[in-house]
Scaffold this active site. Structure first.
Site, PDB file in Angstrom:
ATOM      1  N   SER A   1      -5.981   3.296  13.691  1.00 22.95           N
ATOM      2  CA  SER A   1      -5.167   3.210  14.914  1.00 22.95           C
ATOM      3  C   SER A   1      -5.544   4.294  15.914  1.00 22.95           C
ATOM      4  O   SER A   1      -5.347   4.137  17.114  1.00 22.95           O
ATOM      5  CB  SER A   1      -3.677   3.364  14.580  1.00 22.95           C
ATOM      6  OG  SER A   1      -3.266   2.433  13.619  1.00 22.95           O
TER       7      SER A   1
ATOM      8  N   ASN B   1      -4.312   8.751   1.650  1.00 24.98           N
ATOM      9  CA  ASN B   1      -4.641   8.225   2.985  1.00 24.98           C
ATOM     10  C   ASN B   1      -5.061   9.341   3.931  1.00 24.98           C
ATOM     11  O   ASN B   1      -6.168   9.375   4.402  1.00 24.98           O
ATOM     12  CB  ASN B   1      -3.439   7.516   3.616  1.00 24.98           C
ATOM     13  CG  ASN B   1      -3.439   6.015   3.370  1.00 24.98           C
ATOM     14  OD1 ASN B   1      -4.379   5.485   2.799  1.00 24.98           O
ATOM     15  ND2 ASN B   1      -2.373   5.347   3.800  1.00 24.98           N
TER      16      ASN B   1
ATOM     17  N   ASP C   1       0.832  -1.208   0.000  1.00 24.11           N
ATOM     18  CA  ASP C   1       0.000   0.000   0.000  1.00 24.11           C
ATOM     19  C   ASP C   1       0.867   1.259   0.000  1.00 24.11           C
ATOM     20  O   ASP C   1       0.546   2.238  -0.672  1.00 24.11           O
ATOM     21  CB  ASP C   1      -0.912   0.008   1.241  1.00 24.11           C
ATOM     22  CG  ASP C   1      -2.027  -1.022   1.120  1.00 24.11           C
ATOM     23  OD1 ASP C   1      -2.465  -1.301  -0.003  1.00 24.11           O
ATOM     24  OD2 ASP C   1      -2.454  -1.538   2.168  1.00 24.11           O
TER      25      ASP C   1
ATOM     26  N   ALA D   1      -6.166   3.023   7.698  1.00 22.65           N
ATOM     27  CA  ALA D   1      -4.734   3.180   7.983  1.00 22.65           C
ATOM     28  C   ALA D   1      -4.544   3.862   9.347  1.00 22.65           C
ATOM     29  O   ALA D   1      -5.081   3.411  10.353  1.00 22.65           O
ATOM     30  CB  ALA D   1      -4.070   3.940   6.839  1.00 22.65           C
TER      31      ALA D   1
HETATM   32  P1  NAP Z   1       4.403   2.095   6.860  1.00 25.38           P
HETATM   33  O1  NAP Z   1       4.785   2.654   8.179  1.00 25.38           O
HETATM   34  O2  NAP Z   1       5.181   0.989   6.275  1.00 25.38           O
HETATM   35  O3  NAP Z   1       2.830   1.698   6.855  1.00 25.38           O
HETATM   36  C1  NAP Z   1       2.143   1.304   7.927  1.00 25.38           C
HETATM   37  C2  NAP Z   1       1.191   0.183   7.509  1.00 25.38           C
HETATM   38  O4  NAP Z   1      -0.029   0.752   7.005  1.00 25.38           O
HETATM   39  C3  NAP Z   1       1.711  -0.742   6.423  1.00 25.38           C
HETATM   40  O5  NAP Z   1       1.407  -2.061   6.811  1.00 25.38           O
HETATM   41  C4  NAP Z   1       0.889  -0.353   5.202  1.00 25.38           C
HETATM   42  O6  NAP Z   1       0.702  -1.416   4.295  1.00 25.38           O
HETATM   43  C5  NAP Z   1      -0.415   0.012   5.854  1.00 25.38           C
HETATM   44  N1  NAP Z   1      -1.324   0.858   5.075  1.00 25.38           N
HETATM   45  C6  NAP Z   1      -1.033   1.887   4.235  1.00 25.38           C
HETATM   46  N2  NAP Z   1      -2.154   2.412   3.732  1.00 25.38           N
HETATM   47  C7  NAP Z   1      -3.185   1.700   4.252  1.00 25.38           C
HETATM   48  C8  NAP Z   1      -4.597   1.760   4.099  1.00 25.38           C
HETATM   49  N3  NAP Z   1      -5.170   2.683   3.326  1.00 25.38           N
HETATM   50  N4  NAP Z   1      -5.362   0.882   4.801  1.00 25.38           N
HETATM   51  C9  NAP Z   1      -4.804  -0.033   5.597  1.00 25.38           C
HETATM   52  N5  NAP Z   1      -3.473  -0.153   5.775  1.00 25.38           N
HETATM   53  C10 NAP Z   1      -2.682   0.717   5.112  1.00 25.38           C
HETATM   54  O7  NAP Z   1       4.362   3.301   5.830  1.00 25.38           O
HETATM   55  P2  NAP Z   1       3.753   3.250   4.390  1.00 25.38           P
HETATM   56  O8  NAP Z   1       3.582   1.845   3.913  1.00 25.38           O
HETATM   57  O9  NAP Z   1       4.522   4.219   3.582  1.00 25.38           O
HETATM   58  O10 NAP Z   1       2.260   3.833   4.636  1.00 25.38           O
HETATM   59  C11 NAP Z   1       2.070   5.145   5.068  1.00 25.38           C
HETATM   60  C12 NAP Z   1       0.859   5.147   5.943  1.00 25.38           C
HETATM   61  O11 NAP Z   1       1.142   4.529   7.175  1.00 25.38           O
HETATM   62  C13 NAP Z   1       0.359   6.529   6.333  1.00 25.38           C
HETATM   63  O12 NAP Z   1      -0.408   7.120   5.322  1.00 25.38           O
HETATM   64  C14 NAP Z   1      -0.430   6.216   7.589  1.00 25.38           C
HETATM   65  O13 NAP Z   1      -1.793   5.950   7.286  1.00 25.38           O
HETATM   66  C15 NAP Z   1       0.177   4.932   8.114  1.00 25.38           C
HETATM   67  N6  NAP Z   1       0.728   5.149   9.430  1.00 25.38           N
HETATM   68  C16 NAP Z   1       0.129   4.514  10.465  1.00 25.38           C
HETATM   69  C17 NAP Z   1       0.543   4.745  11.762  1.00 25.38           C
HETATM   70  C18 NAP Z   1      -0.157   4.046  12.880  1.00 25.38           C
HETATM   71  O14 NAP Z   1      -1.087   3.262  12.603  1.00 25.38           O
HETATM   72  N7  NAP Z   1       0.190   4.323  14.114  1.00 25.38           N
HETATM   73  C19 NAP Z   1       1.591   5.626  12.021  1.00 25.38           C
HETATM   74  C20 NAP Z   1       2.197   6.260  10.940  1.00 25.38           C
HETATM   75  C21 NAP Z   1       1.743   6.012   9.639  1.00 25.38           C
HETATM   76  P3  NAP Z   1       1.891  -1.963   3.351  1.00 25.38           P
HETATM   77  O15 NAP Z   1       2.733  -2.804   4.241  1.00 25.38           O
HETATM   78  O16 NAP Z   1       1.164  -2.787   2.327  1.00 25.38           O
HETATM   79  O17 NAP Z   1       2.626  -0.818   2.770  1.00 25.38           O
END
Ligand code: NAP
Ligand code: MN
Length: 262
Positions: A161, A117, A42, A157
């Site tokens: 959380s 996102n 993603d 995403a």
């Molecule tokens: P990452 O830190 O590797 O991503 C975090 C996880 O979120 C990965 O497993 C990614 O999947 C998954 N993800 C991304 N978009 C999603 C969606 N629309 N629905 C469900 N899961 C999703 O960073 P990244 O892969 O570059 O993704 C960036 C995103 O991470 C940001 O946009 C934000 O939404 C998310 N994030 C989450 C947190 C948290 O939950 N505490 C903190 C910071 C950022 P893949 O492994 O397939 O890439």
């Protein structure tokens, strides 16, 4: 068909895939592709969308993952020929995913853009104090670590959380969620996520001068004092090619619930 591609890493045999594409009369055009193949997770799709954000109206994205499927990656890499056959025979669906757009003024600088996102705003050290306006009406004064403003497809995403709701990707909306808000006798915020529809302008004005991290999907920049952030549901959508009749809710179930026993 003009195509381009994005890769997560060098693990995949792209040369072989490119040969197959060329044998099917796909023409490589990194500037103006009609179809962008994204090999990765993603996060790789998020990056590809940002790369082509100015041309997003004319492009269809297709996400192709290694082992497990993601929210933007609906195909598995093993069978590129099979994927091309589905495209050739129109056996696919297109999801139109609403974007969130932002406009920031920071002293003399203006930053504009879109997120697939979410955008989020986080205070690095001290408590963030920020006025939040909905259509120029002062809704609340937020104190805490930060906020996120997510799209429907981003609702699974970071938003999730943060305790946000999962939103049907067919509802053009943005969702404001709080990151560790202070709620006591003196300071109060809504304390729950709020979902806003089209044509609602969400404006945020930090009232204390500490540095803020501004995240746009998986990219970020640092904002200094005197910032005004405005955001709303964009008219722009990302067109994502998916398997036919694969519902969003099935994907949510698979990712978060697993099998349902009765
Ligand atoms: P990452 O830190 O590797 O991503 C975090 C996880 O979120 C990965 O497993 C990614 O999947 C998954 N993800 C991304 N978009 C999603 C969606 N629309 N629905 C469900 N899961 C999703 O960073 P990244 O892969 O570059 O993704 C960036 C995103 O991470 C940001 O946009 C934000 O939404 C998310 N994030 C989450 C947190 C948290 O939950 N505490 C903190 C910071 C950022 P893949 O492994 O397939 O890439
Ligand atoms: Mn990732």
């Amino acid at each position: 068909m003009r195509y381009s591609y994005r890769l997560k890493d060098d693990n995949i045999n792209i040369e072989k895939i490119l040969k197959i594409l060329e044998s099917k009369n796909y023409i490589y055009d990194n500037e103006n592709p009609e179809l962008v193949f994204v090999f990765g997770g993603d996060g790789t799709v998020l990056g590809a969308v940002q790369d082509y954000i100015d041309k997003v109206d004319d492009i269809i994205f297709i996400g192709i993952n290694h082992g497990n499927l993601g929210f933007y990656t609906d195909f598995i890499q093993d069978d590129i020929k099979n994927i091309l056959n589905l495209i050739e025979n129109n056996e696919y669906d297109i999801s139109n995913l609403p974007l969130v757009e932002y406009h920031i003024t920071n002293n003399q600088n203006i930053y504009k853009g879109y997120a697939l996102n979410e955008i989020s705003l986080i205070s690095l050290d001290r408590t963030m104090i920020m006025e939040i306006y909905i259509n120029d009406f002062l809704f609340e004064k937020f104190r805490g670590t930060g906020i996120a403003v997510s799209t429907p497809s981003g609702s699974t995403a970071y938003n999730k959380s943060l305790g946000g709701a999962v939103v049907d990707i067919n509802i053009p909306s943005i969702q404001l969620t709080e990151i560790a808000s202070i709620n006591n006798k003196v300071y109060t915020t809504l304390g729950s996520p709020i979902i806003l529809g089209k044509n609602i302008n969400l404006k945020m004005i930090p009232v204390k001068n500490n540095d803020l991290v501004f995240n746009v999907d998986n990219r970020h920049l640092i904002l200094k004092e005197n910032v005004i952030i405005e955001t709303k549901v964009s008219d722009k959508c990302v067109k994502l090619l998916t398997q036919k009749n694969r519902s969003f809710f099935k994907r949510v179930q698979k990712a978060f619930i697993g099998d349902v026993n009765d």
